[in-house]
Scaffold this active site. Structure first.
Site: not given
Ligand code: AMP
Length: 196
Positions: A14, A89, A128, A134, A145
């Site tokens: 994404k 989400r 990654r 990370r 996740r």
């Molecule tokens: P991402 O980089 O989009 O994979 O987001 C990394 C982490 O940030 C996720 O695993 C969640 O812990 C948190 N996060 C990002 N976007 C959201 C969201 N819309 N709702 C809740 N947690 C989020």
């Protein structure tokens, strides 16, 4: 004037595609994950709270996430459109986004669903983790996740499909191939694209 969402499991690519699509559609890309990570790095109050959930592979609570997106979507640069990467989400976040958009008199144009096979995703995320270090990319956390995604985010696909907004694109293949697939799908829906 495009308003689009990018939904997909962690590791579907994404973030990479969001950057490219924001150029193709000429709109700012807003990634809640990036905003949380930068708050964590800066040690803000939000970052301290968010890190606890992120590191455990959980979603940050809706209340914190919704406030953040509401204030971001009220900034001037998103008046002409936006690409949301990783938000909404949860079903509650869908309701919040509906409310935010109703307040601005706008509506979504398209929801891009980037799909990918689970085993492929775990492999990509572990790679990654080695490359970027990370904290939320260990194998246990990755599997958690993916479970959280299946439970809390997949219901959104039906919600947006009922509204006729979903375009599903296979996220497997090279970055260029996937971008080409997405832009072709957007073009077919009449979404304005800009040459990069
Ligand atoms: P991402 O980089 O989009 O994979 O987001 C990394 C982490 O940030 C996720 O695993 C969640 O812990 C948190 N996060 C990002 N976007 C959201 C969201 N819309 N709702 C809740 N947690 C989020």
């Amino acid at each position: 004037m495009t308003r689009l969402l990018l939904i997909g499991p962690p590791g579907a690519g994404k973030g990479t595609q969001a950057v490219r699509l924001s150029v193709a559609c000429n709109v700012p890309a807003i990634s809640t994950g990036d905003i949380f990570r930068s708050n964590v790095e800066q040690g803000t109050e939000l970052g301290v709270k968010a890190a606890e959930f992120m590191n455990a592979g959980k979603y940050v609570p809706d209340s914190l996430t919704n406030d953040l997106v509401r204030s971001r979507l009220n900034e001037a640069d998103v008046e002409g459109g936006f690409l949301l990467d990783g938000y909404p989400r949860t079903v509650a976040q869908v309701a919040e986004l509906d409310d935010i958009l109703a307040g601005t008199g706008h509506s979504l144009d398209v929801v891009v669903l980037l799909s990918a096979d689970t085993d492929e995703i775990v492999g990509r995320l572990l790679k990654r983790a080695h490359e970027q270090g990370r904290a939320d990319d260990t194998e246990d956390v990755i599997r958690h996740r993916l479970e959280v995604y299946a439970e809390q985010t997949t219901p959104l696909i039906d919600i947006y499909a009922e509204r006729g907004l979903v375009v599903e694109v296979d996220g497997l293949g090279s970055v260029d191939e996937v971008t080409t697939r997405i832009t072709a799908a957007l073009d077919a829906r009449g979404i304005a694209l800009f040459a990069s």
